[in-house]
Structures are given as structure tokens and as C-alpha cells.
Design an enzyme around this catalytic site. Structure first.
Site, PDB file in Angstrom:
ATOM      1  N   CYS A  44      -9.515  24.862  30.819  1.00  0.00           N
ATOM      2  CA  CYS A  44      -8.015  24.066  30.552  1.00  0.00           C
ATOM      3  C   CYS A  44      -7.624  24.032  29.310  1.00  0.00           C
ATOM      4  CB  CYS A  44      -8.555  22.594  31.147  1.00  0.00           C
ATOM      5  SG  CYS A  44      -7.063  21.640  31.135  1.00  0.00           S
ATOM      6  N   TRP A  77     -13.041  18.580  39.644  1.00  0.00           N
ATOM      7  CA  TRP A  77     -13.883  18.896  38.591  1.00  0.00           C
ATOM      8  C   TRP A  77     -15.403  18.098  38.776  1.00  0.00           C
ATOM      9  CZ3 TRP A  77     -12.095  22.531  35.799  1.00  0.00           C
ATOM     10  CH2 TRP A  77     -10.704  22.454  35.870  1.00  0.00           C
ATOM     11  N   VAL A 110      -7.044  14.608  40.025  1.00  0.00           N
ATOM     12  CA  VAL A 110      -7.992  14.556  39.211  1.00  0.00           C
ATOM     13  C   VAL A 110      -7.974  15.604  38.252  1.00  0.00           C
ATOM     14  CG1 VAL A 110     -10.311  14.540  38.880  1.00  0.00           C
ATOM     15  CG2 VAL A 110      -9.667  13.424  40.769  1.00  0.00           C
ATOM     16  N   VAL A 112      -8.330  16.855  33.928  1.00  0.00           N
ATOM     17  CA  VAL A 112      -9.124  16.701  32.531  1.00  0.00           C
ATOM     18  C   VAL A 112      -8.157  17.130  31.621  1.00  0.00           C
ATOM     19  CG1 VAL A 112     -11.339  17.076  33.558  1.00  0.00           C
ATOM     20  CG2 VAL A 112     -10.033  19.034  32.809  1.00  0.00           C
ATOM     21  N   TYR A 175       2.679  27.908  33.889  1.00  0.00           N
ATOM     22  CA  TYR A 175       2.314  27.435  35.046  1.00  0.00           C
ATOM     23  C   TYR A 175       3.558  27.434  35.929  1.00  0.00           C
ATOM     24  CZ  TYR A 175      -2.119  25.787  33.559  1.00  0.00           C
ATOM     25  OH  TYR A 175      -3.540  25.873  32.839  1.00  0.00           O
TER      26      TYR A 175
END
Length: 331
Positions: A44, A77, A110, A112, A175
Site C-alpha cells: 500500500c 487485511w 478497513v 491501512v 486510482y
């Protein structure tokens, strides 16, 4: 990193938990060595920012690290790289468990990176832009001797302005191109992306770093997108007007940073490519992972020293990463 689509345009989800960890504890989360755990995916780019900052500031002993599997399942994740598929410090199998410990009714995405309070198991923050700024400005008492100032007060307005442009058109632009659901939405993203890359190419032609003469937060935020560009964004996200290797100034700039301690030694190309090509089955249904590009290109001399600059300012480079965080070298 969490991905959400709205109509034909990709829209990034807001960060749900934005608490800060403060030196004086006024936030309710005081800076304390060993109390918190940084959870990342090496795939990421948003998490990679935190990895670079943690290394440059020498916070490894103060802020422990958990690394997720780059391949997600329907529960997002997961800690399947650890024994018993469980993080050995937090004792959880999925990052979502820290979200639910903080808010049992949470039903959002969710993402990170996150910082988790180890004693309670509760997520403190998933606010990735603020996590690095927080480490730079509130954790100073725990920085290593010789740590660089990555967010100098006199340059913050300029750094913030550069970061805003880079986020909109580059960090998030790839993105918006990759997850666009129409030709028009794709072109609304990919054209400004390359216009901004051209602007950055001109900006960096006569200066080694984006702001001032040292590495700052701005360089870190741009680097984590550039280092993924040819490996995943050029082909997988259709950002293919040019490769990074075809932009001579940005390519040399990216290699300069990659070869600087604290940058390339946090990059795991295996995690990066497997995540993007195997998880995004709506874009790559076969899950086939390309074998290129040749990673040895990142070690080609860059020649940017001729522009001057002081990578760490009045500080010093970080030492080698801890043994359990050392990645396989590029050959």
C-alpha cells in the site's frame, strides 16, 4: 488503503478514525514508547509513507510494526504472514478486529496504515495523511539522534501546497484512472495525472528535492507513488502515456530517493505486484502477475548529487533496518 467506487468515478473513502497521538497527551492518546503498533501492508502506498518516516526518524524501537499479507480476502487485511495467522502482539487475525474493538458498530471499509493501542487493542487512527505528520511533530522526544526534520516549520505552507497538488493528481490520480468505470472518467483522471507529472519534471530539473534542499514529507508522498508506477500503475491502472523510465528527471529523482537509506529498504516489489494484480480481479480477472519490469534498474546511478542538496539536512542517515524487517536485496 481502501477502495470505493461511486457511479463511474472513483471516490476515496474518508478516514473514519482521526485521533492524534500527542506529546502532552491532551488527545487522550499520549506518546509512549512501546504502547502503539503500526499496522501496514507493504503493498500500500499510503502505508509505505509511514514505513519511510518511521525509518528516517528512527522510531523502530518506540513504535512496533505489524505487516499484513498483501493478498486480501473478503474480510480484508489479514495477518497470514505470522504464525497461527495471528499478529503476535495484538493477538488478532484481521485488522478489522482493531476497528471493532474501537467501535463495535463500525461497518465501513478497513484500510491501512493504522495505529493500534496495544493495551486495549483499539484502533487509534487510520488517518494516513496525519499519521506521518504526527510522527514528525509529536513524537520528537523519541526520534533518533540525528533524525532529519521532515516537516520544517518554515516550509510547511509550501510542503502542504505541493502535497495537495500531488495527492489530487498523482497519489489519488492513479486510482481514479485505474478504477474509473467509463472512458470519460478515466480520461478525467489520466490527463491531469500526466500534466502534473510534467509539472514535477520541470520543477525537479534544477533542484534535488521538491521543497527546500533536504528530503521532506513532500518527497516521501511522491516517492511512494513513483516507485509503484511502472510495476503496477502503468499497465494495471492504464496510466500508460509514458513510463516513469521515460520521464528522465522524475526517473532519476525516484532512483535518488530509492537509493537513499530509509526509502528503497522499505519497498517490497513482490508484495506490491501480487496485491494489485491478484486482488483487483475486476481489473485483472486472471490474477496473472507480470514478471517485469527489471528491478535492477532502480540501482542505476542517478547523478542527482550534482544538484547539491543535503538529504538529511543537519542530521544523519538512518542505520540499517532491524533484522526482522530487512528485505531481500535487489539483484
Amino acid at each position: 488503503m481502501t477502495d470505493t467506487d461511486q457511479t463511474d468515478e472513483y471516490v476515496r473513502s474518508p478516514n473514519a478514525f482521526t485521533d492524534r497521538i500527542t506529546a502532552d497527551g491532551s488527545s487522550g492518546w499520549p506518546v509512549e514508547p512501546g504502547r502503539y503498533r503500526l499496522v501496514v501492508s507493504r503493498a500500500c502506498p499510503w502505508a509505505s509513507r509511514a514505513l519511510v518516516v518511521r525509518r528516517l526518524l528512527g522510531l523502530e524501537s518506540a513504535l512496533s510494526l505489524a505487516v499484513t499479507d498483501p493478498i486480501q480476502d473478503e474480510r480484508s487485511w489479514r495477518f497470514t504472514l505470522d504464525p497461527d495467522d495471528r499478529d503476535p502482539v495484538l493477538g488478532i487475525r484481521f485488522v478489522s478486529e482493531a476497528y471493532l474493538a474501537r467501535d463495535p458498530d463500525y461497518d465501513g471499509g478497513v484500510s491501512v496504515p493504522v495505529i493500534v493501542d496495544v493495551p486495549s487493542g483499539k484502533l487509534v487512527t487510520n488517518d494516513y495523511p496525519e499519521i506521518t505528520l504526527n510522527l514528525e511533530t509529536e513524537w520528537t522526544a523519541l526520534h533518533r539522534p540525528g533524525a532529519p526534520d521532515l516537516y520544517p516549520a518554515q516550509l510547511r505552507a509550501e510542503i502542504d501546497a505541493v502535497n495537495e497538488d500531488v495527492f489530487r493528481d498523482v497519489n489519488n490520480g492513479v486510482y481514479r484512472a485505474g478504477f474509473a468505470e467509463s472512458q470519460a472518467a478515466y480520461e478525467r483522471a489520466v490527463i491531469p495525472l500526466f500534466e502534473r507529472l510534467d509539472d514535477l519534471e520541470r520543477r525537479l530539473e534544477g533542484r534535488r528535492y521538491l521543497v527546500g534542499d533536504t528530503i521532506t514529507e513532500a518527497d516521501i508522498r511522491l516517492f511512494t507513488t513513483l516507485v509503484r508506477f511502472d510495476a503496477v500503475y502503468h499497465g494495471h491502472f492504464k496510466c500508460n502515456l509514458r513510463k516513469l523510465t521515460e520521464m528522465p528527471v522524475l526517473w532519476a529523482y525516484a532512483r535518488d530517493l530509492f537509493q537513499t537509506p530509509g526509502f528503497g529498504d522499505t519497498v517490497d516489489f513482490d508484495h506490491i505486484t501480487r496485491h494489485y494484480y491478484q486482488v483487483h480481479r475486476n481489473i485483472n480477472p486472471t490474477g496473472i502477475v507480470p514478471v517485469g519490469p527489471a528491478l535492477s534498474q532502480w540501482l542505476i546511478p542517478h547523478g542527482r548529487e550534482a544538484l547539491g542538496g543535503r538529504p538529511f539536512g543537519d542530521g544523519t542517515p538512518p542505520g540499517p533496518p532491524p533484522a526482522d524487517e530487512t528485505l531481500a536485496p535487489i539483484n
